[in-house]
Design an enzyme around this catalytic site. Structure first.
Site, PDB file in Angstrom:
ATOM      1  CD  GLU A   3     -57.791  21.128  22.005  1.00  0.00           C
ATOM      2  OE1 GLU A   3     -56.919  21.677  21.308  1.00  0.00           O
ATOM      3  OE2 GLU A   3     -57.840  19.909  22.220  1.00  0.00           O
ATOM      4  CD  GLU A  50     -55.809  20.663  30.935  1.00  0.00           C
ATOM      5  OE1 GLU A  50     -55.872  21.895  30.805  1.00  0.00           O
ATOM      6  OE2 GLU A  50     -56.466  19.884  30.230  1.00  0.00           O
ATOM      7  CD  GLU A  73     -61.819  19.388  21.197  1.00  0.00           C
ATOM      8  OE1 GLU A  73     -61.111  18.872  22.093  1.00  0.00           O
ATOM      9  OE2 GLU A  73     -61.773  19.026  20.013  1.00  0.00           O
ATOM     10  CG  ASN A  97     -55.107  11.146  25.601  1.00  0.00           C
ATOM     11  OD1 ASN A  97     -55.948  11.105  26.485  1.00  0.00           O
ATOM     12  ND2 ASN A  97     -53.820  10.939  25.836  1.00  0.00           N
TER      13      ASN A  97
END
Length: 669
Positions: free
Chosen positions: A288, A200, A275, A235
């Site tokens: 998500e 994405e 999220e 992340n």
């Protein structure tokens, strides 16, 4: 209500669930692997069941063993915590088949939201704003490269079944897409047993903000405000807070309402988190939905006074939510710092070993703040290479954000951990970082502010004076104990010289005492850097934390004894201190400096871990940036690359070997 529940997890989250269950009068069952035989959650639970070897794939991830443990102990329900089986629909369905209640959502919601690709399709149908991307199956690296080119760089490559930063890579070019695709797929297969990934658009300067939702089986859904999780490394979240310093009330309401709509669309029950990625203009996009309790749930609990674990248990037992949306109020500010077994001075590489010292700050409420520490370890416990590197989650609450930050800084400075490397110095330094304190955040914060990695903070003139005062006070108290206490072990006064020199690192600072005796508790006037201050503390030799006042400032610092001196850790500063007479200081300046050994022709293992691959052969010419080896530690793959052009000499390790930190993987010619 349930009489007995089993916690299908380990570490701090298992301990967290046990605390609430105990308060509710519910008996608890712990499960444990070989590595966790002496773990804290096993000690805390009313019963415990051994479920297999240390690797999670042979213990915590085996649903049949969890179900067998339930039958053996008579547990009526299972709380999965987070990670492991918490978002596996097949596990939930298997429990239901056996008449055991899953404390979480139903399989339908887990299947819909647990897969990132399917969850985006549901979000689109529920009119939730989503990030542009490709949700189909990606065949190989060539396919990934074509898709990334169509979307436009930069892109995010994510494991479909992933979470916790595993199986995730950012790519800024086609070369990075190919490498990132392979690494993400490999990590996804290793961590989740599912190597599917999707791509994405990566939002530049994004903020990571999530909405906590709570739903029951009777159609009631509420949102409990938001958490900002923008301080991330690789992340993976490092610091979280509630509420966000960035959102306004209109954006908060819009995000909350979309989260509720999504939860209703999949008939969600239990606690869950939606999220979002938020850009600089407060445009938000769905990332998500985590169909489980989040690691950072304590900050929501602190600002709402709602026990999320209790509500999960009550919902699973069929009760209605006692709350309406109008009842939800956000009070004050809460911050969570994740204490990880990672070395911040070596690019946050994992560290394992035994906790020879573990002394968290005192929990509870003071006049101005609250301190909470969720942990699953104790002094003497071992940090294993098999599981997540988290040691504890330290949380503070206060009426305002800056007050919560100050409380966190003091709590971190008073949190003593030895035996392993950990990220406490980084967390402590962060609490004083101007950009963090101003709330100017993005998920790139750490990479932007520490592009060359984190290093100990260099003390300024004022900090040097404060640390010198602490060092001298400790030295004087220690001398007083040696010279005056004897076997009587009671306070006494000792005559003192007035001139001293404190060496901090490579700097020498003269200090003049204006008192002729040492008193216990310590209280003495000193002249440092042209200023006269009163230094007071009840520190005793052997104490790991110095708490006292210097002038009108209250300070908390960590003290460790080293050869001929002390090491002081405070606000991200880590410095060795020695106290000399003026003559001793003159002689010390003449001492030669010992240089570190030359390791430029060696590839050392940067962390304890398992060699996954050796990418070169003896005699091979390698260009700077090329991969030399891949080492896996604590569920993360670490690619070791050549720092310059070189020729491979001898290779000392092979795939499948477990290496200690600084073990020689290969030598260069």
């Amino acid at each position: 209500m349930f009489k007995k529940i089993l916690i299908a997890n380990r570490g701090e989250i298992a301990c967290r669930v046990i605390k609430t269950a105990r308060r509710m009068g519910i008996l608890t069952v712990a499960v444990y692997s070989d590595a966790d035989r002496d773990a804290l959650h096993v000690e805390m639970a009313d019963e415990s069941v051994h479920i297999g070897p240390a690797p999670a794939s042979e213990s915590y991830l085996v649903a049949d063993k969890i179900i067998a443990a339930c039958k053996e102990t008579g547990a009526e329900a299972v709380h999965p915590g987070y990670g492991f089986l918490s978002e596996r629909a097949s596990f939930c369905a298997a429990l239901e088949k056996e008449g055991i209640v899953f404390i979480g959502p139903k399989p339908k919601a887990i299947e819909a939201m647990g897969d990132k690709i399917e969850s985006k399709k549901f979000a689109n149908a529920a009119k939730v704003s989503t990030v542009p991307g490709y949700l189909g199956i990606i065949d190989d690296a060539d396919h990934a490269e074509r898709i990334a080119g169509e979307i436009g760089y930069p892109v995010m490559i994510k494991a479909s079944a992933g979470g916790g930063g595993k199986g995730m890579r950012i790519a800024w070019s086609k070369d990075e897409v190919r490498d990132g695709f392979e690494r993400a797929r490999s990590e996804a297969k290793s961590s989740f047993g599912d190597d599917r990934v999707f791509i994405e658009k990566f939002v530049v300067d994004p903020r990571h903000i999530e909405i906590q939702v709570l739903a029951d089986a009777h159609g009631n859904v509420v949102y409990l405000g938001e958490r900002e999780c923008s301080i991330q490394r690789r992340n993976q979240k490092v610091v979280e807070e509630a509420p966000s310093p960035f959102l306004d009330e209109a954006t908060r309401k819009a995000m909350g309402e979309q989260s509720v709509a999504l939860a209703k669309a999949v008939d969600y029950q239990s606690a869950g988190t939606v999220e979002f990625i938020v850009d600089r203009d407060r445009n938000f996009y769905f990332l998500e939905m985590n169909t489980r309790l989040q690691v950072e749930h304590p900050v929501t609990e602190l600002v709402t006074a709602i026990d999320l674990v209790e509500q999960m248990i009550r919902v699973a037992a069929g009760e209605k939510l006692p709350l309406k949306q109008a009842d939800i109020r956000l009070n004050g500010w809460a911050i969570e710092s994740r204490l990880y077994a990672e070395d911040p001075y070596r690019n946050f590489l994992p560290s394992i070993g035994r906790l020879t010292r573990y002394r968290p700050p005192r929990e509870g409420r003071t006049e101005k703040s609250v301190v909470r520490n969720d942990t699953g370890v104790f002094e003497g416990a071992e940090i294993s290479m098999y599981y997540d590197p988290m040691i504890a989650k330290l949380c503070t609450w206060a009426p305002t954000r800056l007050e919560a930050i100050e409380a966190m800084g003091e709590a971190l400075d008073g949190f003593a951990v030895d035996g392993i490397e950990h990220n406490m110095p980084f967390l402590s330094a962060l609490m004083k970082h101007p950009r963090w304190r101003e709330g100017r955040l993005s998920t790139g914060f750490i990479a932007e502010e520490y592009p060359d990695g984190f290093a100990p903070v260099t003390p300024d003139e004022d900090q040097t004076a404060l640390l010198s005062a602490i060092a001298l006070s400790c030295s004087l108290i220690e001398s007083n104990r040696r010279e005056r206490y004897g076997d009587r072990l009671r306070p006494a006064a000792a005559p003192l010289r007035d001139s001293w020199v404190v060496k901090l690192g490579a700097n020498y600072l003269p200090v003049t005492l204006l008192e002729s005796v040492v008193t216990i508790p310590f209280e003495t006037d000193m002249q440092i850097g042209g200023k006269t201050v009163t230094v007071a503390s009840d520190w005793r030799p052997g104490d790991s934390v110095w708490v006292g006042t210097i002038g009108d400032r209250k300070l908390t610092a960590q003290i460790r004894t080293v050869l001929n001196g002390l090491r002081i850790d405070w606000q991200g500063i880590s410095v060795r201190a020695k106290v000399f007479t003026p003559r001793q200081a003159e002689l010390d300046k003449l001492m030669p400096v010992k240089l570190p050994p030359d390791t430029s022709k060696l590839l050392l293992c940067p962390m304890p871990g398992l060699v996954v691959a050796i990418a070169v052969a003896e005699g091979q010419e390698v260009k700077a940036g090329e991969t030399l080896a891949i080492v896996e530690a604590m569920k993360m793959e670490n690619v070791l690359r050549a720092e310059r052009d070189l020729v491979i000499g001898k290779i000392n390790a092979g795939p499948g070997e477990s290496l200690a930190v600084d073990a020689v993987i290969m030598e260069f010619a």
